[in-house]
Structure formats: structure tokens, C-alpha cells
Design an enzyme around this catalytic site. Structure first.
Site, short mmCIF file in Angstrom:
data_model
loop_
_atom_site.label_atom_id
_atom_site.label_comp_id
_atom_site.label_asym_id
_atom_site.label_seq_id
_atom_site.Cartn_x
_atom_site.Cartn_y
_atom_site.Cartn_z
N ASP A 67 59.57 -52.42 -22.21
CA ASP A 67 60.55 -52.87 -23.18
C ASP A 67 60.80 -54.37 -23.12
O ASP A 67 60.31 -55.07 -22.23
CB ASP A 67 61.87 -52.12 -22.98
CG ASP A 67 62.24 -51.97 -21.50
OD1 ASP A 67 61.85 -52.84 -20.70
OD2 ASP A 67 62.92 -51.00 -21.15
N ASN A 136 73.13 -43.42 -17.39
CA ASN A 136 73.23 -42.37 -18.41
C ASN A 136 71.89 -41.67 -18.63
O ASN A 136 71.68 -41.00 -19.64
CB ASN A 136 73.75 -42.95 -19.72
CG ASN A 136 72.83 -44.03 -20.30
OD1 ASN A 136 71.75 -44.31 -19.77
ND2 ASN A 136 73.25 -44.64 -21.40
N HIS A 138 68.97 -42.98 -19.18
CA HIS A 138 67.99 -43.56 -20.10
C HIS A 138 66.75 -44.01 -19.33
O HIS A 138 66.82 -44.37 -18.16
CB HIS A 138 68.60 -44.71 -20.92
CG HIS A 138 68.81 -45.99 -20.18
ND1 HIS A 138 70.07 -46.47 -19.89
CD2 HIS A 138 67.96 -46.91 -19.69
CE1 HIS A 138 69.96 -47.62 -19.25
NE2 HIS A 138 68.69 -47.91 -19.11
N GLU A 143 68.03 -44.57 -25.13
CA GLU A 143 69.40 -44.19 -24.84
C GLU A 143 69.68 -42.73 -25.22
O GLU A 143 68.94 -42.14 -26.03
CB GLU A 143 70.35 -45.10 -25.62
CG GLU A 143 70.24 -46.58 -25.27
CD GLU A 143 71.01 -46.94 -24.01
OE1 GLU A 143 71.31 -46.05 -23.20
OE2 GLU A 143 71.32 -48.13 -23.84
#
Length: 249
Positions: A67, A136, A138, A143
Site C-alpha cells: 500500500d 481492528n 485490517h 479496513e
């Protein structure tokens, strides 16, 4: 899913580097999928040391990063392009033309995402993909959402991710709100996946990844279906797992 638990971050980093060493030794022209963030930094440090000691050769290796922030120049010291060069590429003999990071500065994001996925395919696919995991759950910048994304795409970052990344910037307002990331589908195509996690703060995400339902609200849960995945954890990140489900290394 294999789960290896190391005593601490240093041992986890060494184990991860040894797996990359094995991959490149067996296949010198390996295609490596790489991650950024604080978790893999120890692994990169170990790989640089291996290279300096002439244990590993990156001259035929190709790399693809997961990313990159959207609209953050590569000269910015918080860009992932900058991070990778500072922590790995500038210190090993990987060829410049074999390094690939999504371009977050282009105007046509859809074309860039398509180009990136096609380039991975033309390179023969990723042999081993390194992942971190967010609080979380990800992976990359995928996400929690209502569906799994197949390919590389532009994503809006959750506030929790922005807050977690704010420690790297002067102030939270400087943290980009969007990023380009390989989709869970892109990640899943890697022949082998190695997920790294350390610290008590990642224990819940690891628990949900290993034992939870496979749902896009827990992006890493999709990894339960991959046929060759290893989790390398420190003791704190593994603290919520059943001891019979992992191997201590």
C-alpha cells in the site's frame, strides 16, 4: 494455518527474516510482497544484516508493496516509498527497476490500481506476502467494511487507523485520510502468506483472525481460507490463543 509464537519482538523478527531467507535461497528470483509499519521493521533490520554478512542475495528479487498513502509525495518521510528505501532497499542489492510501490500521486487512481494488479500478474504472482495487522484486524489498508475487495483500490481510512498512524506525524491533521492498497483478493493470491503481530494490543485482532467468523468486518479473517499461511507472533499477541493451537519457537 500455522501459528508460531516467539518469546519477544526480536525473536519474532529473526524468525520472519529466516523465512524470507529460505524463500530467496530456494528461489533467487522470488517475488516478495512487503509491508510497512513498525511491526516488520525488525525483520528488515535482520535482512539487511544478513545481506551485509553475505548470507542473502536480492539481485534477482522483485518486490511489491501492499500500500501507499494517497496524495503523499514519495519525498515525504512518512510515505511508504520513503519508508521502504530507508529501512530496506537502500541497504541491499535489490534492483531499482524491480521495486514496486503503488503510486498515490496519480490523477487516474483506477488506472493505477489496474496497472498494479496486472504488473503483479505479469511478474508471476507473489511468492510470499508479508502482512502486519491493525488493531481492528485490517490487513494492508483493507479496513472493516461490508465486503471483501478483490483488487488494488483506493480506500478511506478509519478514524482508528488514522489515530494509530498519527504517532508518525507531527499532528493528527497531517495523516492522510485515504490510501491505495492491495485488496484482500490480491493478497489472497500470494502463494504463501506470513502475518506478523506483536504486543498485547494486537491480541484481540489475532484471536478474531484465528477463531472468528470469516466476515469483511474482520478483514484478516479471510486468511483462515488460505492454504499456506503462517502467523509469527510474540507472546503478548498470542496471549488470547489456546496453547494447543500454536508452536513455541
Amino acid at each position: 494455518m500455522r501459528i508460531l509464537v516467539c518469546k519477544n519482538y526480536e525473536e519474532m523478527s529473526k524468525k520472519a527474516a529466516q523465512m524470507i531467507l529460505s524463500q530467496v535461497t530456494l528461489k533467487p528470483n522470488s517475488v516478495l510482497g512487503l509491508a510497512t509499519g513498525s511491526t516488520p521493521m525488525g525483520m528488515y533490520k535482520e535482512l539487511v544484516s544478513m545481506y551485509k554478512n553475505k548470507v542473502i542475495d536480492f539481485s534477482e528479487v522483485t518486490t511489491f508493496n501492499l500500500d501507499e498513502y494517497y496524495q503523499l509525495p514519495i519525498t515525504n518521510d512518512q510515505s511508504y516509498h520513503y519508508f521502504m528505501h530507508e529501512n530496506l532497499f537502500n541497504h541491499i542489492n535489490v534492483k531499482k527497476e524491480n521495486i514496486h510501490v503503488p503510486n498515490g500521486m496519480v490523477k487516474d487512481i483506477e488506472a493505477e490500481c489496474s496497472r498494479y494488479d496486472n504488473f503483479i500478474k505479469e511478474s508471476g504472482g507473489i511468492d510470499i506476502q508479508v502482512l502486519g495487522i491493525g488493531h481492528n484486524a485490517h490487513i494492508g489498508f483493507n479496513e472493516p467494511t461490508i465486503n471483501f475487495e478483490r483488487g488494488t483500490h483506493l480506500v478511506d481510512l478509519k478514524e482508528s487507523t488514522i489515530e494509530a498512524n498519527a504517532r508518525f506525524f507531527d499532528k493528527i491533521e497531517d495523516v492522510p485520510r485515504k490510501a491505495i492498497t492491495m485488496g484482500t483478493g490480491s493478497i489472497f493470491k500470494a502463494r504463501k502468506i506470513m502475518l506478523l503481530a506483536c504486543g498485547e494490543g494486537k491480541a484481540e485482532a489475532i484471536y478474531n483472525t484465528v477463531y472468528g467468523k470469516v466476515i469483511p468486518e474482520v478483514p484478516a479473517s479471510i486468511l483462515q481460507f488460505h492454504n499456506d499461511i503462517v502467523l509469527i507472533l510474540d507472546e503478548e499477541a498470542a496471549s488470547k490463543l489456546n496453547p494447543e493451537d500454536y508452536k513455541i519457537v
